[in-house]
Scaffold this active site. Structure first.
Site, PDB file in Angstrom:
ATOM      1  N   LYS A   1       0.819  -1.211   0.000  1.00 34.77           N
ATOM      2  CA  LYS A   1       0.000   0.000   0.000  1.00 34.77           C
ATOM      3  C   LYS A   1       0.857   1.267   0.000  1.00 34.77           C
ATOM      4  O   LYS A   1       0.347   2.352  -0.301  1.00 34.77           O
ATOM      5  CB  LYS A   1      -0.952   0.013   1.200  1.00 34.77           C
ATOM      6  CG  LYS A   1      -0.298   0.143   2.563  1.00 34.77           C
ATOM      7  CD  LYS A   1      -1.338   0.110   3.664  1.00 34.77           C
ATOM      8  CE  LYS A   1      -0.703   0.236   5.049  1.00 34.77           C
ATOM      9  NZ  LYS A   1      -0.014   1.525   5.257  1.00 34.77           N
ATOM     10  N   ASP A   2       2.152   1.155   0.315  1.00 35.52           N
ATOM     11  CA  ASP A   2       3.029   2.322   0.318  1.00 35.52           C
ATOM     12  C   ASP A   2       3.623   2.629  -1.048  1.00 35.52           C
ATOM     13  O   ASP A   2       4.298   3.648  -1.218  1.00 35.52           O
ATOM     14  CB  ASP A   2       4.189   2.120   1.310  1.00 35.52           C
ATOM     15  CG  ASP A   2       3.727   2.097   2.757  1.00 35.52           C
ATOM     16  OD1 ASP A   2       2.654   2.667   3.039  1.00 35.52           O
ATOM     17  OD2 ASP A   2       4.429   1.502   3.591  1.00 35.52           O
TER      18      ASP A   2
ATOM     19  N   ARG B   1      -8.430   8.484   4.862  1.00 34.01           N
ATOM     20  CA  ARG B   1      -9.493   7.489   4.650  1.00 34.01           C
ATOM     21  C   ARG B   1     -10.041   6.997   5.976  1.00 34.01           C
ATOM     22  O   ARG B   1     -11.269   6.961   6.193  1.00 34.01           O
ATOM     23  CB  ARG B   1      -8.966   6.301   3.837  1.00 34.01           C
ATOM     24  CG  ARG B   1      -9.975   5.133   3.796  1.00 34.01           C
ATOM     25  CD  ARG B   1      -9.399   3.899   3.160  1.00 34.01           C
ATOM     26  NE  ARG B   1      -8.242   3.368   3.848  1.00 34.01           N
ATOM     27  CZ  ARG B   1      -8.278   2.632   4.968  1.00 34.01           C
ATOM     28  NH1 ARG B   1      -9.436   2.353   5.537  1.00 34.01           N
ATOM     29  NH2 ARG B   1      -7.173   2.179   5.505  1.00 34.01           N
ATOM     30  N   ARG B   2      -9.151   6.582   6.867  1.00 28.89           N
ATOM     31  CA  ARG B   2      -9.606   6.087   8.162  1.00 28.89           C
ATOM     32  C   ARG B   2     -10.328   7.175   8.949  1.00 28.89           C
ATOM     33  O   ARG B   2     -11.326   6.902   9.633  1.00 28.89           O
ATOM     34  CB  ARG B   2      -8.421   5.544   8.961  1.00 28.89           C
ATOM     35  CG  ARG B   2      -7.864   4.245   8.398  1.00 28.89           C
ATOM     36  CD  ARG B   2      -6.574   3.858   9.069  1.00 28.89           C
ATOM     37  NE  ARG B   2      -6.067   2.575   8.563  1.00 28.89           N
ATOM     38  CZ  ARG B   2      -4.796   2.189   8.631  1.00 28.89           C
ATOM     39  NH1 ARG B   2      -3.895   2.985   9.191  1.00 28.89           N
ATOM     40  NH2 ARG B   2      -4.437   1.012   8.146  1.00 28.89           N
TER      41      ARG B   2
ATOM     42  N   ARG C   1       1.511  10.237  14.434  1.00 23.51           N
ATOM     43  CA  ARG C   1       2.672   9.698  13.745  1.00 23.51           C
ATOM     44  C   ARG C   1       3.400   8.751  14.684  1.00 23.51           C
ATOM     45  O   ARG C   1       3.120   8.657  15.863  1.00 23.51           O
ATOM     46  CB  ARG C   1       3.636  10.828  13.329  1.00 23.51           C
ATOM     47  CG  ARG C   1       3.152  11.707  12.194  1.00 23.51           C
ATOM     48  CD  ARG C   1       2.943  10.971  10.888  1.00 23.51           C
ATOM     49  NE  ARG C   1       4.062  10.113  10.500  1.00 23.51           N
ATOM     50  CZ  ARG C   1       5.166  10.528   9.890  1.00 23.51           C
ATOM     51  NH1 ARG C   1       5.326  11.799   9.603  1.00 23.51           N
ATOM     52  NH2 ARG C   1       6.114   9.670   9.564  1.00 23.51           N
TER      53      ARG C   1
ATOM     54  N   ARG D   1       2.571   4.434  18.748  1.00 26.13           N
ATOM     55  CA  ARG D   1       1.157   4.794  18.716  1.00 26.13           C
ATOM     56  C   ARG D   1       0.374   4.086  19.824  1.00 26.13           C
ATOM     57  O   ARG D   1      -0.487   4.688  20.477  1.00 26.13           O
ATOM     58  CB  ARG D   1       0.563   4.468  17.345  1.00 26.13           C
ATOM     59  CG  ARG D   1       1.190   5.275  16.223  1.00 26.13           C
ATOM     60  CD  ARG D   1       0.489   5.044  14.900  1.00 26.13           C
ATOM     61  NE  ARG D   1       1.222   5.660  13.802  1.00 26.13           N
ATOM     62  CZ  ARG D   1       0.702   5.970  12.620  1.00 26.13           C
ATOM     63  NH1 ARG D   1      -0.575   5.727  12.388  1.00 26.13           N
ATOM     64  NH2 ARG D   1       1.434   6.516  11.679  1.00 26.13           N
TER      65      ARG D   1
ATOM     66  N   CYS E   1      -2.493   7.776  -1.829  1.00 34.78           N
ATOM     67  CA  CYS E   1      -2.903   7.266  -0.522  1.00 34.78           C
ATOM     68  C   CYS E   1      -3.481   8.354   0.376  1.00 34.78           C
ATOM     69  O   CYS E   1      -4.055   8.057   1.407  1.00 34.78           O
ATOM     70  CB  CYS E   1      -1.728   6.577   0.176  1.00 34.78           C
ATOM     71  SG  CYS E   1      -0.505   7.681   0.878  1.00 34.78           S
TER      72      CYS E   1
END
Length: 333
Positions: free
Chosen positions: A99-100, A147-148, A165, A171, A260
């Site tokens: 996805k990156d 998106r999230r 971040r 996190r 993204c």
């Protein structure tokens, strides 16, 4: 075996890592998650080939920059340094989270394999709430993904979604310390580093589609080495089902030209001889979204031209339903 690339170290000649018996050098980001993912690929390659593999840690712009991830340059923020290291001959192949990866082709580099895919779902980690619905009004939810953020707000507009971040452990610590009431992360990443015990809820892909390629890994190598032994070894690690669904998702994202940072969820599922796809685009505040579902014979999307044609069909339907009006600052194209 791990060695970090020292600054200014002369690179080995191109192709040196493909000499029989010499260690194969796998370029990877240095985070715990990236090292774990790359270590999995290294072990697969060792088991299949009997060749030693060493990990070469490469620092990327996304690892050192401190701003919101969506403002740092989109999908290329983690990939560029790895690709430059590969082309410089400092490693023999590289591993990314798929996805990156930017959708555009990178001159001199080929995506050679997509290993077996982990879960593509998102997961919620909280201090003590049982799930998203149990969070109190005004609770702080951290995510670096527009998106999230849009998906959280679409279900719970009374929550406060803020940027976060740091690596996965950082996190999770911010939740434990009370800086956030909850965070949203990829289930695959949590499971890969053994932190799946922190998951309080996972989101069904049929209602909460994730990022194109989420849960999948991408193995890239230099195009001029495809015919060499290394190309054969790496291609043997490919999982056809993971590759098919991930590349269909990426084809839709490429056609949409969203990158993204756009609030887009895309999920493909292979079943029998068909691929079912869901694409959902959100307004940034989560107040509105447009959703398209379609099914296509797997044989029709097995090659790039077929995937592109299917993606064009999906995006044409999204646009017919008004998706361009959801994009802040203009259309997606």
């Amino acid at each position: 075996m791990l060695r970090e690339r020292p600054p200014g170290l002369p690179a080995r000649s191109r192709g040196a890592g493909t000499v029989t018996g010499a260690p194969l050098r796998l370029g990877t980001r240095g985070s715990a998650l990236a090292m774990t993912q790359s270590g999995t690929v290294a072990e697969l390659l060792r088991s299949a080939s009997g060749r030693p593999v060493e990990l070469v840690s490469v620092t990327t712009h996304g690892d050192t920059a401190t701003g919101p991830l969506a403002s740092l340059g989109g999908t290329g923020v983690f990939a560029t340094a790895l690709r430059e290291s590969l082309l410089a001959g400092e490693c023999d192949f590289i591993v990314h989270s798929l996805k990156d990866l930017p959708n555009a082709a990178y001159p001199g580099i080929t995506l050679i394999a997509v290993p077996e895919r982990e879960s593509a779902r998102d997961a919620l980690c909280t201090q003590d709430a049982a799930g998203l619905a149990a969070l109190p009004a005004g609770a702080r939810v951290g995510t670096g993904s527009p998106r999230r953020a849009a998906q959280v707000l679409s279900r719970r507009p009374d929550l406060v979604v803020t940027d976060i971040r740091g690596n996965v452990d950082t996190r999770l610590r911010k939740v434990a310390d009370g800086d956030y009431d909850a965070i949203v992360l990829a289930e695959a990443g949590l499971r890969r580093i053994g932190r799946d015990g922190e998951i309080r809820e996972t989101f069904d892909l049929g209602q909460w589609p994730s990022s194109a390629g989420q849960g999948a890994l991408a193995i890239e190598m230099r195009t001029d080495q495809l015919a060499a032994e290394l190309g054969t070894l790496l291609r043997a690690l490919n999982d056809p089902h993971a590759e098919l669904t991930a590349l269909v998702e990426r084809a839709v994202l490429a056609e949409l030209e969203a990158g993204c940072a756009a609030p887009v969820g895309i999920s493909a599922r292979e079943g029998g001889d068909a691929v079912a796809l869901l694409a959902q685009v959100y307004r940034h505040d989560g107040g509105h979204s447009i959703r398209v579902e379609d099914v296509v014979p797997a044989s029709l999307v097995a090659e790039p031209a077929g995937r592109a044609a299917f993606a064009a069909r999906i995006v044409a339907e999204l646009r017919a339903r008004g998706v361009d009006e959801l994009a802040e600052g203009g259309t997606f194209s």
